[in-house]
Design a protein around this motif. Structure first.
Motif, mmCIF file in Angstrom:
data_model
loop_
_atom_site.group_PDB
_atom_site.id
_atom_site.type_symbol
_atom_site.label_atom_id
_atom_site.label_comp_id
_atom_site.label_asym_id
_atom_site.label_seq_id
_atom_site.Cartn_x
_atom_site.Cartn_y
_atom_site.Cartn_z
ATOM 1 N N GLY A 187 0.736 -1.239 0.000
ATOM 2 C CA GLY A 187 0.000 0.000 0.000
ATOM 3 C C GLY A 187 0.769 1.295 0.000
ATOM 4 N N ARG A 188 2.110 1.300 -0.127
ATOM 5 C CA ARG A 188 2.848 2.559 -0.043
ATOM 6 C C ARG A 188 3.827 2.640 -1.210
ATOM 7 N N ARG A 189 3.296 2.585 -2.438
ATOM 8 C CA ARG A 189 4.184 2.504 -3.595
ATOM 9 C C ARG A 189 4.962 3.792 -3.812
ATOM 10 N N ALA A 190 4.317 4.940 -3.614
ATOM 11 C CA ALA A 190 5.057 6.195 -3.753
ATOM 12 C C ALA A 190 6.151 6.283 -2.704
ATOM 13 N N GLY A 191 5.828 5.847 -1.470
ATOM 14 C CA GLY A 191 6.838 5.840 -0.416
ATOM 15 C C GLY A 191 7.959 4.888 -0.737
ATOM 16 N N ASP A 192 7.633 3.754 -1.377
ATOM 17 C CA ASP A 192 8.678 2.805 -1.762
ATOM 18 C C ASP A 192 9.624 3.425 -2.775
ATOM 19 N N ARG A 193 9.049 4.151 -3.743
ATOM 20 C CA ARG A 193 9.901 4.795 -4.732
ATOM 21 C C ARG A 193 10.815 5.821 -4.055
ATOM 22 N N SER A 194 10.251 6.620 -3.139
ATOM 23 C CA SER A 194 11.067 7.594 -2.410
ATOM 24 C C SER A 194 12.147 6.896 -1.599
ATOM 25 N N HIS A 195 11.769 5.756 -0.978
ATOM 26 C CA HIS A 195 12.747 4.999 -0.196
ATOM 27 C C HIS A 195 13.855 4.474 -1.102
ATOM 28 N N HIS A 196 13.480 4.011 -2.279
ATOM 29 C CA HIS A 196 14.468 3.509 -3.236
ATOM 30 C C HIS A 196 15.464 4.601 -3.613
ATOM 31 N N ARG A 197 14.946 5.822 -3.867
ATOM 32 C CA ARG A 197 15.836 6.915 -4.240
ATOM 33 C C ARG A 197 16.754 7.303 -3.076
ATOM 34 N N ALA A 198 16.206 7.292 -1.849
ATOM 35 C CA ALA A 198 17.032 7.606 -0.688
ATOM 36 C C ALA A 198 18.145 6.587 -0.519
ATOM 37 N N LEU A 199 17.796 5.301 -0.694
ATOM 38 C CA LEU A 199 18.806 4.258 -0.575
ATOM 39 C C LEU A 199 19.860 4.398 -1.666
ATOM 40 N N SER A 200 19.420 4.758 -2.871
ATOM 41 C CA SER A 200 20.368 4.943 -3.970
ATOM 42 C C SER A 200 21.337 6.079 -3.649
ATOM 43 N N PHE A 201 20.794 7.169 -3.100
ATOM 44 C CA PHE A 201 21.639 8.305 -2.735
ATOM 45 C C PHE A 201 22.652 7.911 -1.664
ATOM 46 N N LEU A 202 22.200 7.215 -0.621
ATOM 47 C CA LEU A 202 23.112 6.829 0.458
ATOM 48 C C LEU A 202 24.148 5.827 -0.030
ATOM 49 N N ALA A 203 23.727 4.899 -0.915
ATOM 50 C CA ALA A 203 24.689 3.934 -1.462
ATOM 51 C C ALA A 203 25.751 4.646 -2.287
ATOM 52 N N GLU A 204 25.317 5.625 -3.084
ATOM 53 C CA GLU A 204 26.263 6.394 -3.891
ATOM 54 C C GLU A 204 27.221 7.173 -3.003
ATOM 55 N N ALA A 205 26.685 7.794 -1.942
ATOM 56 C CA ALA A 205 27.529 8.548 -1.024
ATOM 57 C C ALA A 205 28.553 7.646 -0.352
ATOM 58 N N SER A 206 28.108 6.475 0.114
ATOM 59 C CA SER A 206 29.028 5.549 0.772
ATOM 60 C C SER A 206 30.128 5.104 -0.174
ATOM 61 N N GLU A 207 29.752 4.830 -1.429
ATOM 62 C CA GLU A 207 30.728 4.350 -2.415
ATOM 63 C C GLU A 207 31.792 5.407 -2.694
ATOM 64 N N LEU A 208 31.367 6.671 -2.812
ATOM 65 C CA LEU A 208 32.308 7.733 -3.139
ATOM 66 C C LEU A 208 33.183 8.126 -1.946
ATOM 67 N N LEU A 209 32.582 8.121 -0.760
ATOM 68 C CA LEU A 209 33.331 8.568 0.414
ATOM 69 C C LEU A 209 34.292 7.511 0.937
ATOM 70 N N ALA A 210 33.940 6.236 0.742
ATOM 71 C CA ALA A 210 34.777 5.159 1.261
ATOM 72 C C ALA A 210 36.140 5.160 0.574
ATOM 73 N N GLY A 211 37.169 4.983 1.358
ATOM 74 C CA GLY A 211 38.514 4.873 0.799
ATOM 75 C C GLY A 211 39.180 6.194 0.480
ATOM 76 N N GLN A 212 38.533 7.334 0.800
ATOM 77 C CA GLN A 212 39.193 8.625 0.597
ATOM 78 C C GLN A 212 40.187 8.857 1.733
ATOM 79 N N PHE A 213 41.408 9.207 1.378
ATOM 80 C CA PHE A 213 42.468 9.339 2.367
ATOM 81 C C PHE A 213 42.761 10.786 2.755
ATOM 82 N N ASP A 214 42.011 11.720 2.224
ATOM 83 C CA ASP A 214 42.242 13.128 2.499
ATOM 84 C C ASP A 214 40.943 13.740 3.000
ATOM 85 N N GLU A 215 40.971 14.339 4.217
ATOM 86 C CA GLU A 215 39.729 14.841 4.803
ATOM 87 C C GLU A 215 39.169 16.022 4.022
#
Length: 613
Positions: A187-215
Motif C-alpha cells: 500500500g505505499r508505492r510512492a513511499g517505496d519509490r522515495s525509499h528507493h531513491r534515498a537508498l540509492s543516494f546513500l549507497a552512492e555517497a558511501s561508495e564515493l566517500l569510502a577509501g578517501q584518504f584526504d579529509e
C-alpha cells in the motif's frame, strides 16, 4: 555540445537521419569519474527528455559500473549513451575500461540471512541484473565493455502507477543496496519509490566517500553530493586541535558549495565571519538562516547580506564518529518551509557516513605521518662520497603508508675504506621497522670496529638470532632479514670490492663489453641459523664496470604469473645499460620494473648502483 568537467572529453551525435541520438565521454581513472559520469548521464537524458525513472536507474547503474572500473581496472573509462531508434526502443549504455585481462564475476544472489555479498566489493553487476532489460560484457584485445539496455517507458505516464513487477524489482534493488532495510510492499508505492531513491543516494555517497584518504577531499565530495539533492547550499567545518588546554576544538571551514557558482564566494565570506555554534551530537537541528541572507538561490547578484534576513531554512548536523566530533555539516534551502521529517532523517544518515569517512581519512593521515617519520629515521640522511665511484640510489616504499622493511646505507669507516649495504627485513610494518632500526646501527658499528665483510655478517647473524630468541619467548614472531653487504677500497687501477650476500638477490656486475655475471654466491638468511660461517667474494671494479644491487621488490615484481627476473630478466635489462652513468642505469632499471606490469608495485623497491669511473 555538453560542457564536461575539466580533464573529461565529451561529444554528442545529432541523431535523426544521421543515426540514433548518441553521447560519448571519456573519464579519468580516478575518484572524479563516478560523479562526472552521473552528471554526464543526467545532462544527456535531460536533453533527450527521458523519463525521470529511466534517468534515475541509468544514473545509478552508470555510477556503480564506472566505480567498479576505476577501482578494479584503474584505467580511464569511456562512457556511451544512445537511444534505440526502433519504436518503443531502449536506452543503450556502454561502460568501457582498458584492462581486458580483468574478468567480471557476477555476484550470486546471497541466501536469506547471508550478508557476505553485501560486505565485500561493489554491487554493480547485481544491480544491472535487477534493473536492466538486458545486459552483457564484451571483451576485446585492448579493452572490455559492460553494456545494458533500459526501457524508455518504465511506467504508465498518464497515471504514474508502477506495475507490480516494477515494484517488486525496486524492493529487490533496495535489498541489494541496504540488506535488511527492505520497505514493506503493502500500500505505499510512492513511499517505496522515495525509499528507493534515498537508498540509492546513500549507497552512492558511501561508495564515493569510502577509501578517501584526504579529509578535505571528503568534505568536498560531501558538499557536492548534498547540493542540489538535499539542499541549495552546503558547508563543512572540520575540527582541528586548538591551543594547549583548549576545551573545544577550533572549527575550520573546509568546503563551501552552492547550486549557483556565483554565490559560492559570498557564502564563504559570510560563513567565515559568522560560523555556526556546535549543535548537539548526531542530530540535525534547524539553524537560523537570517544571518546568511546571501544564500538565497534567487537573490540578485551583489545584494547578498544587504537586504536583511532572507527566507529559507537551514539544518546543522554535528559530525560524530566513534564518540568523537570531527566537524559540522550545514545545509540550507531557499524555500521558507521547514524540511520534512524524512529529509531530516536522510540528512542525519548522510552525516553519519560523512563523519565516518572523515574519521577514516584522519586515521590514515596520522598513520601515514607516523610511518613517514619512522621511515625517515630508519634511512641514512645521505650517502658517502667514494673516490673514483659514481653511485645512485633508488628507494620507493610501497604506497600503503606503512614503514617498509627495505633499507640501504653507504658510509665511510676510515683508513681508505667505504662500506655499502642493501637489506630487506622479512615482513613489513612496525615490526619490520623495529628490526631495521637496530640492524643498520649494528652494521655500522661492526664495520667501524674493523671487522671484514664475512666477520661482520657472522656477528650480525648472531645478534639477530639472539633478538629472534627473545622475541619467541615473549610470543612475538621472529624477524629474519636478507642482506647484501660489501666493502670498497679505491686504489690506483680502480676499486677493490669485497662483498657477500646473505639470502639476498645476487648483485650483478656489468662489464663495458655488455657481459653480465653474478658477483656473489647465495648464502643463508640472517637470523635463521646461529653458526653459519659466511664467506665473501673479492674482485676489482675497473673503469666502466657497474655493480647493480637490488631487493626482491625488483626481482619479484609480478605481472600475472610472471616475475620480472624470470629468465634472467634483470640481467637482460642491465645488459642494455652499457655506457650509462650510475643515475642512467638506476633510472632505466626503475622504469623497466614499473613498466613490467600495469598495477602499482606491491612491495618496497630499492636498488643501489656503483660504477667505477
Amino acid at each position: 555540445m555538453l560542457t564536461p568537467a575539466r580533464g573529461i572529453r565529451a561529444s554528442t551525435g545529432p541523431g535523426g537521419a544521421d543515426g540514433p541520438p548518441t553521447a560519448r565521454t571519456s573519464l579519468p581513472g580516478d575518484a572524479r569519474a563516478p560523479s562526472a559520469a552521473r552528471r554526464f548521464v543526467r545532462s544527456v537524458l535531460a536533453g533527450w527528455n527521458a523519463h525521470a525513472l529511466v534517468t534515475d536507474d541509468a544514473t545509478l547503474l552508470v555510477s556503480e559500473l564506472v566505480t567498479n572500473a576505476v577501482v578494479h581496472a584503474g584505467t580511464s573509462v569511456d562512457l556511451e549513451c544512445r537511444l534505440d531508434p526502433a519504436p518503443g526502443g531502449n536506452l543503450v549504455v556502454e561502460v568501457t575500461d582498458h584492462h581486458p585481462a580483468r574478468e567480471f564475476r557476477p555476484c550470486p544472489r546471497p541466501a536469506a540471512g547471508d550478508r557476505e555479498g553485501a560486505a565485500h566489493g561493489g554491487q554493480g553487476l547485481r544491480l544491472v541484473a535487477e534493473l536492466a532489460e538486458t545486459w552483457g560484457t564484451a571483451y576485446r584485445r585492448t579493452d572490455k565493455t559492460v553494456w545494458f539496455h533500459l526501457p524508455t517507458s518504465p511506467a504508465d505516464e498518464h497515471t504514474g502507477a508502477l506495475s507490480e513487477q516494477a515494484l517488486l524489482r525496486d524492493l529487490r534493488v533496495a535489498e541489494i543496496l541496504a540488506p535488511g532495510a527492505r520497505p514493506e510492499p503493502s500500500g505505499r508505492r510512492a513511499g517505496d519509490r522515495s525509499h528507493h531513491r534515498a537508498l540509492s543516494f546513500l549507497a552512492e555517497a558511501s561508495e564515493l566517500l569510502a577509501g578517501q584518504f584526504d579529509e578535505d577531499m571528503v568534505a568536498s565530495l560531501a558538499t557536492q553530493l548534498a547540493v542540489p539533492r538535499l539542499a541549495d547550499w552546503c558547508a563543512v567545518w572540520l575540527d582541528v586541535e586548538g591551543a594547549p588546554g583548549a576545551i573545544r576544538p577550533v572549527p575550520r571551514l573546509a568546503r563551501v558549495w552552492h547550486a549557483r557558482e556565483s554565490r559560492i564566494e559570498p557564502l564563504r565570506i559570510a560563513l567565515q565571519r559568522t560560523p555556526p555554534a556546535l549543535p548537539a551530537a548526531g542530530r540535525a537541528v534547524p539553524w537560523p538562516q537570517g544571518q546568511y541572507g546571501h544564500c538565497r538561490a534567487d537573490a540578485p547578484h551583489g545584494t547578498h547580506g544587504a537586504e536583511g534576513p532572507a527566507d529559507g531554512t537551514a539544518l546543522a548536523c554535528r559530525l560524530v564518529a566513534g564518540g568523537r566530533g570531527v566537524g559540522t555539516l550545514l545545509l540550507g534551502r531557499s524555500a521558507p518551509a521547514a524540511m520534512a521529517g524524512d529529509v531530516v532523517c536522510l540528512v542525519e544518515d548522510f552525516a553519519r557516513r560523512v563523519a565516518q569517512a572523515l574519521a577514516s581519512a584522519r586515521q590514515y593521515t596520522r598513520q601515514a605521518t607516523i610511518s613517514r617519520i619512522l621511515q625517515r629515521g630508519l634511512l641514512p640522511r645521505g650517502v658517502a662520497e667514494i673516490p673514483g665511484v659514481d653511485k645512485a640510489v633508488v628507494y620507493e616504499p610501497r604506497g600503503d603508508a606503512s614503514a617498509g622493511g627495505d633499507f640501504y646505507d653507504v658510509f665511510g669507516v676510515g683508513g681508505g675504506r667505504w662500506c655499502f649495504a642493501l637489506g630487506d627485513v622479512c615482513g613489513s610494518g612496525p615490526e619490520a621497522a623495529v628490526t631495521t632500526g637496530f640492524v643498520r646501527p649494528w652494521l655500522r658499528l661492526l664495520a667501524k670496529e674493523g671487522y671484514g665483510v664475512a666477520d661482520v655478517l657472522d656477528r650480525l647473524n648472531r645478534l639477530v638470532c639472539e633478538e629472534a630468541a627473545e622475541a619467541a619467548e615473549s610470543g612475538a614472531a621472529p624477524r629474519f632479514l636478507s642482506l647484501l653487504y660489501g666493502e670498497l677500497v679505491p686504489h690506483g687501477k680502480g676499486v677493490r670490492c669485497t662483498l657477500a650476500s646473505a639470502g639476498h638477490p645476487l648483485p650483478l656486475l656489468l662489464r663495458p663489453d655488455g657481459s653480465v655475471r653474478a658477483a656473489a654466491v647465495p648464502q643463508t638468511l640472517l637470523g635463521v641459523v646461529e653458526d653459519v660461517g659466511y664467506g665473501s667474494e673479492t674482485f676489482d671494479l675497473t673503469s666502466g664496470d657497474t655493480l647493480l644491487c637490488v631487493t626482491d621488490g625488483v626481482t619479484e615484481r609480478k605481472s600475472g604469473n610472471r616475475l620480472f627476473d624470470d629468465g634472467d630478466g634483470l640481467a637482460a635489462a642491465l645488459a642494455g645499460c652499457t655506457g650509462l652513468t650510475a643515475e642512467g642505469v638506476a633510472g632505466r632499471i626503475r622504469r623497466a620494473v614499473h613498466g613490467f606490469s600495469r598495477t602499482p608495485p606491491d612491495d618496497d623497491l630499492a636498488l643501489l648502483v656503483l660504477r667505477a669511473e
